[in-house]
Design a protein around this motif. Structure first.
Motif, mmCIF file in Angstrom:
data_model
loop_
_atom_site.group_PDB
_atom_site.id
_atom_site.type_symbol
_atom_site.label_atom_id
_atom_site.label_comp_id
_atom_site.label_asym_id
_atom_site.label_seq_id
_atom_site.Cartn_x
_atom_site.Cartn_y
_atom_site.Cartn_z
ATOM 1 N N TRP A 135 0.840 -1.199 0.000
ATOM 2 C CA TRP A 135 0.000 0.000 0.000
ATOM 3 C C TRP A 135 0.873 1.246 0.000
ATOM 4 O O TRP A 135 1.839 1.341 0.769
ATOM 5 C CB TRP A 135 -0.922 0.007 1.209
ATOM 6 C CG TRP A 135 -2.018 -1.010 1.129
ATOM 7 C CD1 TRP A 135 -3.041 -1.031 0.229
ATOM 8 C CD2 TRP A 135 -2.211 -2.151 1.976
ATOM 9 N NE1 TRP A 135 -3.857 -2.111 0.464
ATOM 10 C CE2 TRP A 135 -3.375 -2.816 1.531
ATOM 11 C CE3 TRP A 135 -1.529 -2.664 3.067
ATOM 12 C CZ2 TRP A 135 -3.865 -3.963 2.131
ATOM 13 C CZ3 TRP A 135 -2.011 -3.810 3.667
ATOM 14 C CH2 TRP A 135 -3.164 -4.453 3.200
ATOM 15 N N ALA A 136 0.528 2.207 -0.837
ATOM 16 C CA ALA A 136 1.361 3.400 -1.013
ATOM 17 C C ALA A 136 1.494 4.220 0.265
ATOM 18 O O ALA A 136 2.497 4.896 0.459
ATOM 19 C CB ALA A 136 0.800 4.272 -2.141
ATOM 20 N N VAL A 145 4.861 5.034 -7.444
ATOM 21 C CA VAL A 145 3.502 4.674 -7.045
ATOM 22 C C VAL A 145 2.676 4.401 -8.291
ATOM 23 O O VAL A 145 2.832 5.079 -9.306
ATOM 24 C CB VAL A 145 2.848 5.813 -6.222
ATOM 25 C CG1 VAL A 145 1.374 5.539 -5.965
ATOM 26 C CG2 VAL A 145 3.579 6.003 -4.907
ATOM 27 N N VAL A 146 1.811 3.413 -8.208
ATOM 28 C CA VAL A 146 0.862 3.141 -9.283
ATOM 29 C C VAL A 146 -0.536 3.114 -8.658
ATOM 30 O O VAL A 146 -0.718 2.604 -7.560
ATOM 31 C CB VAL A 146 1.190 1.818 -10.018
ATOM 32 C CG1 VAL A 146 1.088 0.618 -9.101
ATOM 33 C CG2 VAL A 146 0.299 1.620 -11.229
ATOM 34 N N SER A 147 -1.494 3.727 -9.361
ATOM 35 C CA SER A 147 -2.897 3.653 -8.931
ATOM 36 C C SER A 147 -3.560 2.533 -9.704
ATOM 37 O O SER A 147 -3.427 2.459 -10.925
ATOM 38 C CB SER A 147 -3.609 4.976 -9.198
ATOM 39 O OG SER A 147 -3.046 5.980 -8.378
ATOM 40 N N GLU A 185 -6.097 0.687 -11.670
ATOM 41 C CA GLU A 185 -7.274 0.934 -12.502
ATOM 42 C C GLU A 185 -8.025 -0.382 -12.707
ATOM 43 O O GLU A 185 -9.173 -0.518 -12.339
ATOM 44 C CB GLU A 185 -6.851 1.506 -13.864
ATOM 45 C CG GLU A 185 -5.977 2.758 -13.789
ATOM 46 C CD GLU A 185 -6.719 3.968 -13.239
ATOM 47 O OE1 GLU A 185 -7.932 4.069 -13.462
ATOM 48 O OE2 GLU A 185 -6.063 4.804 -12.587
ATOM 49 N N SER A 227 -3.700 2.724 -4.261
ATOM 50 C CA SER A 227 -2.408 3.047 -4.854
ATOM 51 C C SER A 227 -1.352 2.184 -4.181
ATOM 52 O O SER A 227 -1.434 1.905 -2.980
ATOM 53 C CB SER A 227 -2.066 4.524 -4.642
ATOM 54 O OG SER A 227 -2.962 5.326 -5.377
ATOM 55 N N SER A 287 2.889 1.326 -3.649
ATOM 56 C CA SER A 287 4.305 1.650 -3.791
ATOM 57 C C SER A 287 4.986 0.438 -4.413
ATOM 58 O O SER A 287 4.723 -0.695 -4.020
ATOM 59 C CB SER A 287 4.941 1.936 -2.423
ATOM 60 O OG SER A 287 4.494 3.163 -1.918
#
Length: 169
Positions: free
Chosen positions: A124-125, A144-146, A148, A161, A163
């Motif tokens: 988790w970010a 970081v990636v969200s 989709e 999001s 990490s």
């Protein structure tokens, strides 16, 4: 102390789910997000494909983790030549044994034998504690990636999001 990394067997599935239950209980105590359970079918597939592992300390299961070799939904175009480590759970009685560092050693050895160029993980970010821990173990923070699309991923990936971390081999 003898430490061994071994493939989990079908007979280990109940133990793996006991570890997941312990992890979820711990996550609920220390963080604002937690895993939302996993399908037995998914874990059985990982066992069948030799992608589910256990760390034994003097013959006792002390830690479990899973790996995959594709993580397209999380890593996108960077998804190649990598081993992805997921769902590391340490039994409470064995906290402090630095199993992440042991898993990294194991993954480096695995990577050398299988032409793998990256060891990768995500969390988790907003989990600062794990972010610091993983970088302290030798992972580089890569952003970081969200999320989709989460089709096929466990439920806790929805709308979050992450990490991303990697070690270049």
């Amino acid at each position: 102390m003898q430490l061994q990394v071994q493939n989990s067997l079908a007979a280990d599935i109940d133990t793996i789910f006991e570890f997941y239950d312990m992890a979820i209980a711990h996550q609920k105590k220390v963080f604002n997000k937690h895993w939302q359970g996993f399908s037995r079918e998914m874990v059985q597939t990982e066992i069948d494909e030799n992608r589910q592992y256990k760390i034994l300390v003097d013959g006792v299961v002390a830690c479990v983790f899973a790996v995959t070799f594709n993580d397209q939904l999380i890593w996108g175009e960077r998804d190649h030549d990598a081993i992805y480590i997921h769902r590391i759970v340490t039994h409470p009685e064995f906290r402090g044994y630095s199993f992440v560092k042991e898993i990294i050693k194991w993954a480096k050895d695995y990577g050398a034998k299988n032409d793998i160029k990256f060891i990768r993980m995500d969390t988790w970010a907003d989990n600062e504690k794990l972010l610091e821990y993983y970088t302290g173990c030798g992972f580089d923070y890569v952003g970081v990636v969200s999320m989709e699309k989460t089709d096929g991923l466990p439920k806790h990936y929805e709308g979050i999001s992450l990490s991303l971390f990697e070690i270049v081999l």
